[in-house]
Design a protein around this motif. Structure first.
Motif, PDB file in Angstrom:
ATOM      1  N   LEU A   1       0.431  -1.499  -0.241  1.00 46.31           N
ATOM      2  CA  LEU A   1       0.235  -0.303   0.417  1.00 46.31           C
ATOM      3  C   LEU A   1       1.408   1.388   0.166  1.00 46.31           C
ATOM      4  O   LEU A   1       0.663   2.207  -0.653  1.00 46.31           O
ATOM      5  CB  LEU A   1      -0.887  -0.351   1.482  1.00 46.31           C
ATOM      6  CG  LEU A   1      -2.360  -1.180   1.032  1.00 46.31           C
ATOM      7  CD1 LEU A   1      -3.043  -1.328   2.717  1.00 46.31           C
ATOM      8  CD2 LEU A   1      -3.351  -0.445  -0.241  1.00 46.31           C
ATOM      9  N   LEU A   2       1.566   1.397   0.544  1.00 44.61           N
ATOM     10  CA  LEU A   2       2.667   2.526   0.724  1.00 44.61           C
ATOM     11  C   LEU A   2       3.647   2.411  -0.653  1.00 44.61           C
ATOM     12  O   LEU A   2       3.507   3.689  -1.603  1.00 44.61           O
ATOM     13  CB  LEU A   2       4.370   1.557   1.739  1.00 44.61           C
ATOM     14  CG  LEU A   2       5.357   3.137   1.286  1.00 44.61           C
ATOM     15  CD1 LEU A   2       4.915   4.973   2.286  1.00 44.61           C
ATOM     16  CD2 LEU A   2       6.161   2.432   2.588  1.00 44.61           C
ATOM     17  N   ALA A   3       3.682   1.744  -1.264  1.00 46.28           N
ATOM     18  CA  ALA A   3       4.706   1.554  -2.819  1.00 46.28           C
ATOM     19  C   ALA A   3       3.107   2.415  -3.478  1.00 46.28           C
ATOM     20  O   ALA A   3       3.769   2.736  -4.478  1.00 46.28           O
ATOM     21  CB  ALA A   3       4.801   0.691  -3.355  1.00 46.28           C
ATOM     22  N   GLU A   4       2.394   1.907  -3.798  1.00 46.36           N
ATOM     23  CA  GLU A   4       0.822   2.053  -4.583  1.00 46.36           C
ATOM     24  C   GLU A   4       1.013   3.441  -4.337  1.00 46.36           C
ATOM     25  O   GLU A   4       0.672   4.564  -5.212  1.00 46.36           O
ATOM     26  CB  GLU A   4      -0.237   1.522  -4.429  1.00 46.36           C
ATOM     27  CG  GLU A   4      -1.788   1.868  -4.951  1.00 46.36           C
ATOM     28  CD  GLU A   4      -2.763   1.384  -4.492  1.00 46.36           C
ATOM     29  OE1 GLU A   4      -3.826   1.696  -4.426  1.00 46.36           O
ATOM     30  OE2 GLU A   4      -2.704   0.144  -4.111  1.00 46.36           O
ATOM     31  N   HIS A   5       0.742   4.020  -3.076  1.00 47.46           N
ATOM     32  CA  HIS A   5       0.689   5.182  -2.502  1.00 47.46           C
ATOM     33  C   HIS A   5       2.031   6.795  -2.817  1.00 47.46           C
ATOM     34  O   HIS A   5       1.856   7.463  -3.448  1.00 47.46           O
ATOM     35  CB  HIS A   5       0.949   5.977  -0.728  1.00 47.46           C
ATOM     36  CG  HIS A   5       0.411   7.421  -0.673  1.00 47.46           C
ATOM     37  ND1 HIS A   5      -0.824   7.383  -0.700  1.00 47.46           N
ATOM     38  CD2 HIS A   5       1.217   8.236  -0.250  1.00 47.46           C
ATOM     39  CE1 HIS A   5      -1.239   8.985  -0.297  1.00 47.46           C
ATOM     40  NE2 HIS A   5       0.033   9.527   0.130  1.00 47.46           N
ATOM     41  N   LEU A   6       3.137   5.893  -2.915  1.00 52.39           N
ATOM     42  CA  LEU A   6       4.151   6.667  -3.318  1.00 52.39           C
ATOM     43  C   LEU A   6       4.135   6.964  -5.477  1.00 52.39           C
ATOM     44  O   LEU A   6       4.591   7.590  -5.583  1.00 52.39           O
ATOM     45  CB  LEU A   6       5.668   5.841  -3.422  1.00 52.39           C
ATOM     46  CG  LEU A   6       5.964   6.050  -1.829  1.00 52.39           C
ATOM     47  CD1 LEU A   6       7.062   5.065  -1.007  1.00 52.39           C
ATOM     48  CD2 LEU A   6       6.145   7.515  -1.265  1.00 52.39           C
ATOM     49  N   GLY A   7       3.574   5.688  -4.686  1.00 48.01           N
ATOM     50  CA  GLY A   7       3.311   6.037  -7.412  1.00 48.01           C
ATOM     51  C   GLY A   7       2.802   6.571  -7.525  1.00 48.01           C
ATOM     52  O   GLY A   7       2.634   7.791  -8.884  1.00 48.01           O
ATOM     53  N   ALA A   8       1.244   7.200  -6.495  1.00 44.26           N
ATOM     54  CA  ALA A   8       0.171   8.171  -6.696  1.00 44.26           C
ATOM     55  C   ALA A   8       1.062   9.879  -7.050  1.00 44.26           C
ATOM     56  O   ALA A   8       0.818  10.530  -7.388  1.00 44.26           O
ATOM     57  CB  ALA A   8      -0.522   7.851  -6.057  1.00 44.26           C
ATOM     58  N   LEU A   9       2.089   9.442  -6.761  1.00 43.79           N
ATOM     59  CA  LEU A   9       2.708  11.040  -5.882  1.00 43.79           C
ATOM     60  C   LEU A   9       4.301  11.053  -7.052  1.00 43.79           C
ATOM     61  O   LEU A   9       4.370  12.441  -7.078  1.00 43.79           O
ATOM     62  CB  LEU A   9       3.479  11.092  -4.622  1.00 43.79           C
ATOM     63  CG  LEU A   9       2.437  10.702  -2.885  1.00 43.79           C
ATOM     64  CD1 LEU A   9       3.985  10.585  -1.773  1.00 43.79           C
ATOM     65  CD2 LEU A   9       1.393  12.125  -3.520  1.00 43.79           C
ATOM     66  N   GLY A  10       4.222  10.697  -7.730  1.00 45.34           N
ATOM     67  CA  GLY A  10       4.853  10.519  -9.237  1.00 45.34           C
ATOM     68  C   GLY A  10       6.305   9.742  -8.874  1.00 45.34           C
ATOM     69  O   GLY A  10       7.421   9.476  -9.821  1.00 45.34           O
ATOM     70  N   ILE A  11       6.589   8.668  -7.942  1.00 45.79           N
ATOM     71  CA  ILE A  11       7.381   7.882  -7.248  1.00 45.79           C
ATOM     72  C   ILE A  11       7.369   6.994  -8.362  1.00 45.79           C
ATOM     73  O   ILE A  11       6.929   6.121  -7.735  1.00 45.79           O
ATOM     74  CB  ILE A  11       8.246   7.874  -6.349  1.00 45.79           C
ATOM     75  CG1 ILE A  11       8.077   9.302  -5.586  1.00 45.79           C
ATOM     76  CG2 ILE A  11       9.293   8.052  -5.741  1.00 45.79           C
ATOM     77  CD1 ILE A  11       8.070   9.675  -4.101  1.00 45.79           C
ATOM     78  N   GLU A  12       8.765   6.253  -8.733  1.00 44.98           N
ATOM     79  CA  GLU A  12       8.581   4.560  -9.791  1.00 44.98           C
ATOM     80  C   GLU A  12       9.323   4.115  -8.484  1.00 44.98           C
ATOM     81  O   GLU A  12      10.382   4.335  -7.812  1.00 44.98           O
ATOM     82  CB  GLU A  12       9.335   4.967 -11.449  1.00 44.98           C
ATOM     83  CG  GLU A  12       9.550   4.043 -11.189  1.00 44.98           C
ATOM     84  CD  GLU A  12      10.505   3.799 -12.788  1.00 44.98           C
ATOM     85  OE1 GLU A  12      10.813   2.944 -13.654  1.00 44.98           O
ATOM     86  OE2 GLU A  12      10.026   4.986 -13.474  1.00 44.98           O
ATOM     87  N   VAL A  13       8.838   3.046  -7.792  1.00 43.11           N
ATOM     88  CA  VAL A  13       9.800   2.370  -6.670  1.00 43.11           C
ATOM     89  C   VAL A  13       9.839   1.024  -7.856  1.00 43.11           C
ATOM     90  O   VAL A  13       9.277   0.186  -8.184  1.00 43.11           O
ATOM     91  CB  VAL A  13       8.489   1.697  -5.598  1.00 43.11           C
ATOM     92  CG1 VAL A  13       8.705   0.884  -4.760  1.00 43.11           C
ATOM     93  CG2 VAL A  13       8.100   3.253  -5.018  1.00 43.11           C
ATOM     94  N   HIS A  14      10.819   0.350  -7.078  1.00 40.22           N
ATOM     95  CA  HIS A  14      11.591  -0.622  -6.871  1.00 40.22           C
ATOM     96  C   HIS A  14      12.117  -1.501  -6.084  1.00 40.22           C
ATOM     97  O   HIS A  14      13.128  -1.262  -5.800  1.00 40.22           O
ATOM     98  CB  HIS A  14      12.878  -0.677  -8.443  1.00 40.22           C
ATOM     99  CG  HIS A  14      11.957  -0.619  -9.719  1.00 40.22           C
ATOM    100  ND1 HIS A  14      11.936  -0.605 -10.825  1.00 40.22           N
ATOM    101  CD2 HIS A  14      12.474   1.239 -10.187  1.00 40.22           C
ATOM    102  CE1 HIS A  14      11.562   0.074 -12.100  1.00 40.22           C
ATOM    103  NE2 HIS A  14      11.802   1.095 -11.522  1.00 40.22           N
ATOM    104  N   THR A  15      11.584  -2.588  -5.564  1.00 36.12           N
ATOM    105  CA  THR A  15      11.758  -3.681  -5.373  1.00 36.12           C
ATOM    106  C   THR A  15      12.943  -5.087  -5.527  1.00 36.12           C
ATOM    107  O   THR A  15      13.095  -4.917  -6.868  1.00 36.12           O
ATOM    108  CB  THR A  15      10.743  -3.737  -4.009  1.00 36.12           C
ATOM    109  OG1 THR A  15       9.743  -4.627  -4.803  1.00 36.12           O
ATOM    110  CG2 THR A  15      10.545  -2.493  -3.614  1.00 36.12           C
ATOM    111  N   GLU A  16      13.092  -5.829  -4.593  1.00 36.35           N
ATOM    112  CA  GLU A  16      14.403  -6.411  -4.551  1.00 36.35           C
ATOM    113  C   GLU A  16      15.226  -6.191  -5.891  1.00 36.35           C
ATOM    114  O   GLU A  16      15.940  -6.911  -6.714  1.00 36.35           O
ATOM    115  CB  GLU A  16      13.524  -7.783  -5.479  1.00 36.35           C
ATOM    116  CG  GLU A  16      12.424  -8.767  -4.369  1.00 36.35           C
ATOM    117  CD  GLU A  16      12.174  -9.499  -4.379  1.00 36.35           C
ATOM    118  OE1 GLU A  16      12.896 -10.472  -4.319  1.00 36.35           O
ATOM    119  OE2 GLU A  16      11.462  -9.227  -5.396  1.00 36.35           O
ATOM    120  N   CYS A  17      15.927  -4.547  -6.095  1.00 38.98           N
ATOM    121  CA  CYS A  17      16.643  -4.804  -7.438  1.00 38.98           C
ATOM    122  C   CYS A  17      18.043  -3.904  -6.623  1.00 38.98           C
ATOM    123  O   CYS A  17      18.354  -3.524  -5.427  1.00 38.98           O
ATOM    124  CB  CYS A  17      15.457  -2.936  -7.496  1.00 38.98           C
ATOM    125  SG  CYS A  17      16.666  -1.747  -9.086  1.00 38.98           S
TER     126      CYS A  17
END
Length: 461
Positions: free
Chosen positions: A209-225
């Motif tokens: 859910l946190l990653a989804e919210h950050l995405g809504a703020l325009g942040i591209e999130v990559h985990t296991e990266c």
């Protein structure tokens, strides 16, 4: 008779500044107020030595300064006062325990009766290819840690709308930095090596859910990266190059382990912190992950204490502002309770038994140029806060209550052991869970009201 005791505090951050204020306030109090009506109040001389030129500030709010929501003056802490001798921009290079003196890089030699180490922590600089060149320890232009006010101001000066930025590390610090840069209009990629964001505080569902919210703020999130290195280019100075005006390296991309390349004019290193223990170790003090202290926050030397991010108590290095402040308060009581001998712990002084730390993070629901995150039912902007505390992974036999509403980016999970609340993760609008936080912080039995009722009823958090 009054006895003058020289207290020297190394470190002008949140812990050191708070202790200096508490000691001078206590030192000016009547002896009766210190629990010793028959003895004269000791004359304390407090010297606070800090490497930063800035006045003390709330490090927790640096991301708000970077985002442009607060000015540096807003997060400034109260000054220790005229009773404190403050040495700013000064670094202690050696502790002479036998002579009870500290040597500074500007040549000053400061004697002490009681020494307090509040040296804090350094940002971890990962072993990335291209980060450093042979024989030089300078970071390339555009690569920044995010730990101090100077780091914050350098980032704020460098970022522009549309600047490609990569934040390396998806813990609390990395998420805060990514959100702040996005608020400045940067094109942010958050690269995290772990399976999900903030794994020290969140479970997989909450992190999603946190990653989804950050995405809504325009942040591209990559985990296991995993980031393998940084690419730089040689920036030649304007005018004629000379020994006094050399070319500098500037970052241009981040290289991932799979060979993928991310363009970057800014790179933020948010890979954690490491307690600053070099002075203590060189002085022969007992050091583990941090400087080991007992319940009176005393080190292996009876005249030296340690508090804050550099201290290790009962095997734990907290690295949190709340713990640093609590330790400063306890040590102030320890050092002022018995005027006859500051180096002795008073029987009546409250010991330090550890901190029940609660992590808070507020993520703005609106970023420049982006629509706010809204409730699909009411159409109103949705606050998005995060709180995590205690043991969030249940043991066998624990009870777990979990409520999730993906449409409202809301998630609440609590872990109960017997009649005690032992941990929780709370995302979304936190105006409904104050009673839970207070119950956990006080280690109190749960109230008679059903737990589900507490999760859904306003508790004034």
């Amino acid at each position: 008779m009054t006895s003058t005791k020289r207290v020297v505090v190394i470190g002008g951050g949140m812990a050191g500044a708070r202790l200096a204020r508490q000691l001078t306030a206590a030192g000016s109090a009547p002896a009766a107020a210190l629990g010793n009506a028959s003895a004269a109040t000791p004359a304390l001389t407090v010297t606070l030595i800090g490497e930063e030129q800035h006045p003390p500030y709330n490090r927790v709010l640096l991301a708000e300064v970077l985002a442009g929501r607060y000015s540096p003056e807003v997060i400034a802490l109260p000054e220790p006062g005229d009773a404190v001798r403050r040495l700013s921009g000064v670094r202690v290079v050696r502790i002479d325990r036998s002579a009870r003196r500290v040597l500074c890089d500007d040549g000053q030699d400061v004697p002490y009766d009681v020494l307090v180490l509040a040296t804090g922590a350094n940002p971890v600089l990962p072993p990335l290819r291209g980060l450093f060149t042979d024989g030089r320890g300078d970071l390339p232009d555009g690569v920044h840690p995010f730990r101090t006010m100077d780091d914050c101001q350098a980032l704020a000066t460098a970022v522009r709308p549309g600047t490609p930025a990569v934040v390396i590390g998806g813990g609390l610090l990395g998420v805060s930095a990514a959100r702040a840069l996005a608020g400045r209009g940067a094109q942010v990629v958050l690269a995290h090596q772990g399976e999900h964001l903030m794994e020290r505080h969140l479970d997989a569902d909450a992190a999603a859910l946190l990653a989804e919210h950050l995405g809504a703020l325009g942040i591209e999130v990559h985990t296991e990266c995993r980031v393998r290195g940084v690419e730089t280019w040689l920036r030649k100075p304007a005018g004629q190059q000379s020994p006094g005006n050399p070319a500098t390296r500037a970052v241009q991309a981040v290289e991932l382990a799979d060979g993928f390349r991310l363009d970057a004019e800014l790179v933020v290193l948010a890979c954690g912190v490491r307690p600053r223990t070099g002075l203590a170790r060189a002085a022969g003090l007992d050091v583990g992950r941090g400087i080991r202290v007992d319940d009176s926050l005393r080190t292996s030397d009876p005249d030296i204490f340690a508090i804050g991010d550099c201290a290790e108590h009962d095997g734990t290095v907290y690295g949190l502002a709340g713990a640093a402040q609590e330790q400063a308060d306890v040590l102030s009581r320890v050092l002022t309770e018995r005027p006859a001998d500051l180096a002795d712990t008073a029987p009546g002084a409250a010991p330090y038994t550890g901190t029940r730390a609660l992590t808070r993070l507020t993520l703005a629901s609106q970023t420049a140029g982006l629509a706010p995150v809204t409730d699909p039912v009411t159409g109103r902007s949705v606050p998005f806060d995060l709180a995590a505390f205690g043991e969030t992974t249940p043991r066998p036999g624990d009870d777990v209550v979990r409520l999730s509403d993906a449409t409202r980016t809301s998630y609440r999970k609590v872990v109960v052991r017997g009649d005690r609340l032992v941990g929780g993760i709370l995302l979304g609008d936190l105006g409904t869970v104050g009673a839970l936080a207070r119950t956990w912080e006080g280690d109190e039995p749960l109230p008679a009201a059903p737990l589900l009722h507490l999760l859904t009823t306003d508790g004034g958090f």
